[in-house]
Design a protein around this motif. Structure first.
Motif, short mmCIF file in Angstrom:
data_model
loop_
_atom_site.label_atom_id
_atom_site.label_comp_id
_atom_site.label_asym_id
_atom_site.label_seq_id
_atom_site.Cartn_x
_atom_site.Cartn_y
_atom_site.Cartn_z
N GLU A 97 6.15 40.33 41.10
CA GLU A 97 5.20 41.16 41.85
C GLU A 97 5.48 42.65 41.62
N TRP A 98 6.76 43.01 41.58
CA TRP A 98 7.10 44.42 41.35
C TRP A 98 6.58 44.91 40.01
N PHE A 99 6.61 44.02 39.01
CA PHE A 99 6.12 44.39 37.69
C PHE A 99 4.62 44.12 37.54
N ASN A 100 3.98 43.71 38.63
CA ASN A 100 2.53 43.46 38.64
C ASN A 100 2.13 42.46 37.57
N GLN A 101 2.87 41.33 37.52
CA GLN A 101 2.63 40.31 36.51
C GLN A 101 1.98 39.08 37.13
N SER A 102 1.23 38.40 36.31
CA SER A 102 0.63 37.14 36.75
C SER A 102 1.64 36.01 36.59
N ALA A 103 1.28 34.85 37.09
CA ALA A 103 2.15 33.69 36.94
C ALA A 103 2.29 33.33 35.48
N GLY A 104 3.39 32.70 35.14
CA GLY A 104 3.65 32.32 33.76
C GLY A 104 5.13 32.17 33.54
N VAL A 105 5.55 32.24 32.29
CA VAL A 105 6.96 32.09 31.96
C VAL A 105 7.69 33.41 32.17
N HIS A 106 8.68 33.40 33.05
CA HIS A 106 9.49 34.58 33.32
C HIS A 106 10.95 34.16 33.48
N THR A 107 11.85 35.05 33.14
CA THR A 107 13.28 34.78 33.28
C THR A 107 13.94 35.86 34.13
N TYR A 108 14.90 35.43 34.88
CA TYR A 108 15.66 36.34 35.74
C TYR A 108 17.12 35.97 35.57
N GLN A 109 17.94 36.89 35.09
CA GLN A 109 19.30 36.54 34.69
C GLN A 109 20.34 37.51 35.22
N HIS A 110 21.49 36.95 35.52
CA HIS A 110 22.61 37.72 36.07
C HIS A 110 23.87 37.32 35.31
N MET A 111 24.54 38.29 34.72
CA MET A 111 25.78 38.03 33.99
C MET A 111 26.86 38.95 34.52
N TYR A 112 28.02 38.40 34.81
CA TYR A 112 29.13 39.22 35.28
C TYR A 112 30.45 38.60 34.85
N GLY A 113 31.50 39.40 34.90
CA GLY A 113 32.81 38.88 34.55
C GLY A 113 33.82 39.98 34.32
N CYS A 114 34.94 39.62 33.71
CA CYS A 114 36.03 40.56 33.50
C CYS A 114 36.76 40.25 32.20
N GLU A 115 37.53 41.22 31.73
CA GLU A 115 38.32 41.09 30.52
C GLU A 115 39.75 41.51 30.79
N TRP A 116 40.67 40.89 30.08
CA TRP A 116 42.10 41.18 30.26
C TRP A 116 42.80 41.08 28.92
N ASP A 117 43.56 42.11 28.57
CA ASP A 117 44.34 42.11 27.34
C ASP A 117 45.75 41.65 27.67
N ASP A 118 46.14 40.49 27.16
CA ASP A 118 47.44 39.94 27.51
C ASP A 118 48.59 40.65 26.81
N GLN A 119 48.28 41.60 25.94
CA GLN A 119 49.34 42.37 25.27
C GLN A 119 49.56 43.71 25.94
N THR A 120 48.49 44.39 26.33
CA THR A 120 48.62 45.72 26.94
C THR A 120 48.46 45.70 28.45
N GLY A 121 47.87 44.63 28.98
CA GLY A 121 47.60 44.55 30.41
C GLY A 121 46.32 45.26 30.83
N ALA A 122 45.62 45.86 29.88
CA ALA A 122 44.38 46.58 30.19
C ALA A 122 43.31 45.61 30.67
N THR A 123 42.48 46.06 31.63
CA THR A 123 41.42 45.22 32.17
C THR A 123 40.09 45.97 32.14
N ASN A 124 39.02 45.21 32.19
CA ASN A 124 37.68 45.78 32.26
C ASN A 124 36.79 44.78 32.96
N ALA A 125 35.60 45.21 33.36
CA ALA A 125 34.69 44.30 34.05
C ALA A 125 33.25 44.72 33.80
N PHE A 126 32.32 43.83 34.11
CA PHE A 126 30.91 44.11 33.87
C PHE A 126 30.08 43.28 34.82
#
Length: 343
Positions: A97-126
């Motif tokens: 509705e926000w995009f003012n679209q009619s019914a049909g094929v639509h996708t809604y996706q959520h991706m999240y997680g984290c990263e860890w370097d087992d050599q340096t201990g550095a971490t990151n996330a998204f």
């Protein structure tokens, strides 16, 4: 007779010590015969859990998670994803509705997680969300603020950035709990996740006038480099590099295709160079003559795409919704429900 040369080289990639934990939630509307909602959990790019709205049950996809987590873990995962399915059903309709679209094929996706370097201990996330294959919202982890590339997301960005409790909850999960679960999963599956499997590489061509595909498959871990050389020098013109795709057995595949005229093929020597840390042969060179190139190109890739969709690893880009999502409380298992938005 001209020939195409295939080179396999063994290298120690710089990111060999980096591990990742990623969850991908995908809601799809307007499609029959396909689950309306799927969840895939991946460690180092390998799928270890799966849920879909048809079966309504979270299930293990690797032996190491099956052996180390019991019924309580899977019951909790199942309930979280049943709840998430209901949220996503609502969110797809609201964003449409926000995009003012009619019914049909639509996708809604959520991706999240984290990263860890087992050599340096550095971490990151998204944490990223997307709608119909386009970026919708994402979390700037360093600044701990939400951003959106589209106007439809501005109101949610403002609302979420003003909710410091929500931001701090997300920071805690992504920087602490997610890393702890990632380290636990890596320990569970270290014999499998730390293995190195060499790629099997083929050169595929329909005819002497069609493009040539250099297809690497069956390798692990996922880090691979495929490049082309012309007369011993790097060649980038008319080269298409495909996406990294998972195989059903937990290994990976990737393809690079080059488009060259028959005359250029005849007068030059082209090489496909595949680099992967699992290859220990020390620079194997195998010439493949033109007449020996297979007639049917990249059948395995097409099959893999079907499998990819079938298991729910649908990597478009991730999305999230705009107007008033309400976060729910965090979970005590390996996934995170603290930022599962609700319209």
């Amino acid at each position: 007779m001209r020939s195409v040369v295939l080179l396999l080289l063994g290298v120690q990639l710089a990111y060999a010590g980096t591990h990742s934990l990623k969850y991908v939630y995908t809601g799809v509307s307007g499609v029959t015969g396909f689950p309306e909602f799927t969840t895939v959990g991946l460690v180092d790019g390998v799928q270890f859990m799966y849920f879909d709205s048809n079966e309504k049950k979270a299930v293990p996809k690797t032996e190491w998670i099956r052996l180390n987590e019991g019924a309580d873990y899977w019951d909790s995962e199942t309930q979280i994803n049943i709840d998430e399915h209901q949220v996503f059903k609502n969110n797809i309709e609201v964003v449409r509705e926000w995009f003012n679209q009619s019914a049909g094929v639509h996708t809604y996706q959520h991706m999240y997680g984290c990263e860890w370097d087992d050599q340096t201990g550095a971490t990151n996330a998204f944490r990223q969300l997307g709608y119909d294959g386009e970026d919708f919202l994402s979390l700037d982890f360093k600044e701990m603020r939400w951003i959106s590339p589209v106007q439809q997301g501005f109101k949610t960005v403002q609302r979420w950035n003003n909710n410091r409790g929500y931001i701090e909850s997300d920071r805690n999960y992504l920087s602490t709990e997610c890393i702890e679960w990632l380290q636990k999963y890596v320990e569970y599956g270290k014999s499998s996740l730390q293995r190195k499997v060499s790629p099997q590489v083929s050169l595929l061509q329909k005819s002497s006038s069609s493009s040539v595909a250099c297809h690497a498959t069956g390798f692990y871990p996922s880090g691979v480099t495929i490049s082309w050389m012309k007369n011993g020098e790097e060649h980038h013109e008319d080269v298409d590099l495909g996406e990294l795709l998972p195989n059903e057995d937990g290994t990976f595949q990737k393809t690079s295709t080059i488009r060259v005229s028959p005359e250029e093929w005849k007068n030059n020597k082209f090489s496909c160079v595949v680099q992967h840390q699992g290859y220990s042969g020390g620079g194997k060179i195998r010439p493949i003559e033109e007449d020996s190139l297979p007639i049917m190109p990249i059948v395995g890739v097409l099959v893999a795409v079907v499998l990819l969709i079938a298991i729910g690893v649908i990597v478009f880009v991730v999305y999230k919704k705009k107007q008033g999502f309400k976060p729910v409380s965090g979970s005590d298992d390996g996934s995170n429900s603290s930022a599962r938005p609700q319209a």
